[in-house]
Design a protein around this motif. Sequence first.
Motif, PDB file in Angstrom:
ATOM      1  N   ILE A   1       0.810  -1.210   0.000  1.00  0.00           N
ATOM      2  CA  ILE A   1       0.000   0.000   0.000  1.00  0.00           C
ATOM      3  C   ILE A   1       0.843   1.259   0.000  1.00  0.00           C
ATOM      4  O   ILE A   1       0.303   2.361  -0.044  1.00  0.00           O
ATOM      5  N   SER A   2       2.162   1.153   0.046  1.00  0.00           N
ATOM      6  CA  SER A   2       2.938   2.392   0.110  1.00  0.00           C
ATOM      7  C   SER A   2       3.779   2.665  -1.136  1.00  0.00           C
ATOM      8  O   SER A   2       4.210   3.791  -1.329  1.00  0.00           O
TER       9      SER A   2
ATOM     10  N   ILE B   1      -6.820   9.341   3.808  1.00  0.00           N
ATOM     11  CA  ILE B   1      -5.562   8.660   4.153  1.00  0.00           C
ATOM     12  C   ILE B   1      -5.112   8.945   5.576  1.00  0.00           C
ATOM     13  O   ILE B   1      -4.649   8.045   6.290  1.00  0.00           O
TER      14      ILE B   1
ATOM     15  N   SER C   1       0.549   5.414 -10.054  1.00  0.00           N
ATOM     16  CA  SER C   1      -0.855   5.008 -10.095  1.00  0.00           C
ATOM     17  C   SER C   1      -1.416   4.649  -8.722  1.00  0.00           C
ATOM     18  O   SER C   1      -2.604   4.466  -8.584  1.00  0.00           O
ATOM     19  N   ASN C   2      -0.565   4.586  -7.737  1.00  0.00           N
ATOM     20  CA  ASN C   2      -1.034   4.079  -6.446  1.00  0.00           C
ATOM     21  C   ASN C   2      -1.319   5.221  -5.480  1.00  0.00           C
ATOM     22  O   ASN C   2      -0.884   5.207  -4.343  1.00  0.00           O
ATOM     23  N   SER C   3      -2.087   6.247  -5.924  1.00  0.00           N
ATOM     24  CA  SER C   3      -2.355   7.387  -5.049  1.00  0.00           C
ATOM     25  C   SER C   3      -3.504   7.057  -4.090  1.00  0.00           C
ATOM     26  O   SER C   3      -4.252   6.111  -4.299  1.00  0.00           O
ATOM     27  N   ALA C   4      -3.574   7.868  -3.046  1.00  0.00           N
ATOM     28  CA  ALA C   4      -4.590   7.624  -2.024  1.00  0.00           C
ATOM     29  C   ALA C   4      -5.656   8.715  -2.082  1.00  0.00           C
ATOM     30  O   ALA C   4      -5.433   9.797  -2.600  1.00  0.00           O
ATOM     31  N   ASN C   5      -6.835   8.400  -1.531  1.00  0.00           N
ATOM     32  CA  ASN C   5      -7.886   9.417  -1.463  1.00  0.00           C
ATOM     33  C   ASN C   5      -7.720  10.259  -0.199  1.00  0.00           C
ATOM     34  O   ASN C   5      -6.757  10.109   0.556  1.00  0.00           O
TER      35      ASN C   5
ATOM     36  N   VAL D   1       1.743   0.504  -9.251  1.00  0.00           N
ATOM     37  CA  VAL D   1       0.805  -0.595  -9.033  1.00  0.00           C
ATOM     38  C   VAL D   1       1.418  -1.922  -9.435  1.00  0.00           C
ATOM     39  O   VAL D   1       1.187  -2.951  -8.805  1.00  0.00           O
TER      40      VAL D   1
END
Lengths: 666, 113, 176
Positions: C29-30, C96, C89-93, C34
């Motif tokens: 997750i960090s 967080i 591509s692995n950004s958070a909303n 992706v």
Amino acid sequence: MSIENIYWLILLIPFIGFLINGILFSIFFKNYSKISGFVTVTSVFISFVLSIFSLINFNDKGVQLLDSFDWLMIGDVGIKTGFLIDPLTSMMLIVVTGVSLMIQIYSIGYMASDKGYSRYFSFMALFTFSMLGLVLSKNLIHLFIFWELVGVSSYLLIGFWFKKNSAVVAAKKAFLMTRVGDFGLMVGILFIFSKGQQYLDIPTLYKGVSSGEFQGSGLLIMCILLFLGAVGKSAQFPLHSWLPDAMEGPTPVSALLHSATMVTAGVFLIGRLFPLFESSSEIMVIIAIIGGFTAVFAATMGVVSDDIKRVLAYSTISQLGYMVLALGSGFYAAAFFHLFTHAWFKALLFLSAGSVSHATGTFNMKFMGGLRKHMPITYVLTLLGALSLIGIFPFSGFWSKDEILGHIYLQNSPISMVLFILASLGVFLTALYMTRVIMLTFHGSYKGGISSENSSNSKSEDNDHPTEPHESPGIMLFPMIILGFLSVVIGFLVNPLIDLGFVSKHAFSHFLEHNLFFDDPKEFHFVFEVAIISTILAILGIVSAILVFKGKLNIKNNFVYKILINKYYFDEFYENLIVKKFFYNKIGSLLSWIDENIVDKSNAKISDFTIYLSKKMSNVQNGHLQSYGFVFFMALTVLMIVFFISNLNTGDSWLDLINKLNSEIY
Amino acid sequence: MNLETVLILSGIIFTIGLYGSLTKKNSIVVVMCLELMFNAVAIAVIGFSRFRPPQVLVDSDVLSPLNVLSGHMMAVFVIAIGAAEVALALALIISIYKIKGNIELTGLNNLKN
Amino acid sequence: MVFADLPTLVDIVFWIIALFTVCGSVAIISVNNVFKSAVLLALTMVSVAILYFLLSADFIGVIQILVYVGAVSVLIAFAVMLVKDVPRSNSANNLINLSIIPSTIFLVIIAFAIGAENWITKTTINYEEPLNEIVVSNVSWIGELLIREYFISFQIAGLILLAALIGALALLRREG
């Protein structure tokens, strides 16, 4: 068929007639609306026949209390539907159905060309139904419901020609003024309720009164409130002004309103709650004084009015004043005897007035005159009714009025002397205005009827030539002849001075006293000196009226005349001072200020706040699945914290707790 | 290696999966995080199976495969469901991609208001 | 006796693998990419499989490698092709930071709950010896259980897989 079913039928058959007329013929089969008259007449006729049956049955069985079923039971509090059948009810059933039957037969002819034919007959049936329900009710709540129904149906009928502005105003006035009284009645009933809910049942109320449950400070207020209801409905002194205006409805409506149904409801109410009123001597004096005052007061206004129906309306108020006076003096039987006879001859007089206006097109007596030659039968019948109302021997009004007068005369107290003088004055005035009506309408020369009224009022171009007035059709004359016959003989027949063999002495009075609250039979007297005094007064009235008519006495254009023609300025007083100055200006402006500044603004604030809040709240429903999941997770952790903290002290481990939970669940 | 450590390890992995599935925009990563949560549960179940026989064993001395291996059975089903879930989730993601043109969860708020 | 308190080899391997699993999970997750996440997921799954081996669940471990590493990870790597800007591509909303609070509380409470429970004293029998008999040959036992006691569940699991298969096909079917 058990006896209870007879009363259900008496009550419900006019209602069925109302439904048939109101639904079938007013809405679905408009082309067959002529049938609706016969529907109502038939239904009322059946009720009438059944009422006679019930009267015969009553002679066998005496007072009956019929409980049908419980209604609106909430815990112990509830209303028992049922009928209270006592002499008063039996008599009223006969009067209501009989007079109503006559008037409705008459209406078939009178309303024949009206567009709202079936609407009219459905309302008439509803009116009869309401009044029957009122007299049959055993429970005060029921009585009140039917009381209101009477008010509603009279509103509908007074405003029957709702395209005419004056009719709408009159209907509104009748409704609102009786509402003042109805409010008093309602508060009075609630007052009785506060003493105990069982007292809503009228026989229980009688028992409670006789065992002294209703003594004390509240009694007078309670009685005044209940009496206020009677004052409103029976158009007694402060609330009298709606009744003359109620003439805007069709004439048969006025006849029914004035003889048997609406206005007698108030007198009936006093009679129904007579033990309660009787237990307070102050209220009896108040009732008697108001009745006596109204009797004279209304008669004076009747002397000057030009509208034939208004004269009759004032005479109704005046006669109702007599009844209330008699009740207030404690003469229950005399009051209802007068109600009984009055119903027939007042119906007759109204029907005659309708017949006259049928011929001439107007109610204004200035434009009548000389009708004696054109409509002789109506003339004779009107004369019979008028003589009966004046109280000339041996017409029915003579017996009933003299019974009232005689009893007051015999009472021999200062108050009763005042009342006696008032009542005698009323006799004189009655003779005066009724003779005036006869003279103006039937004697002299014909003055053109509706066409000359139109030309004098509006100077319109279309002056249709004065048509010759003609006698009314047979279907209108037939009930009038019956009523004329009855108004001659019924007073003596039902309550004769001497034993007639088939009717015993004072049969009607003795019959009426056979009810739940009179224990010892009373003595009934006929006082000859009173009869002579009243006859002299009546003849004096007749003679002076003839003199005025012949031009020997000039009463116009003086001060008294002006006051009387303006009805003691009562309408102005109510209209200007109370309605305009007080209600419109003071209360109205205060209410409108409250409405604008408090109600509207707070509404705006509330709606603004709601919109603001909903915008905030709509963020909760933002459609993002993960937000929902987050809230769910958050709630889960909160629950876990609560669970954890609440079980911190018990020392149990989580597995123990879960086992405990499981054992509790399963 | 004992039951507590296995359970705590399971809890840590579960929490990481939960946190990731709540915070990640990319739906593929969310699916991965869901798989992590499945695995955390499977680890816990296997740990129970290894260290803590069911209550039946404590009361009676009967050792049957039904008792001992029930945790394993649970794990088998967890893996089966996880596989099915992944297949469906990826099909859904491809459908979303067809409609929206991307697979970001933040754009999926058609249920709003 | 001296070495009685020393960790055994199994313990050492367990701690390493546990550490590796946790680090792998966190890394999934960090990382920003992706694709890297997918690879890390596969590695984490392998380490979970090793944990199963350590917990005497050989069969489950093998299944784990087959299903997760062999099938699921490949599927996910395939789905990564849909992502446009793979390196970032692995950004958070925006949840967080907020989500850290319930996650921490959740973890702490779970840890407390596990620690507060006295796991050993609940059972009095020595289960090491007889356990081995079953555990050693657990593949055959599992097979027998699947077609005996867990038969219904087994069939239902198959049904669910079938439903997932058909569902996936129905979802992706070309319209018309």
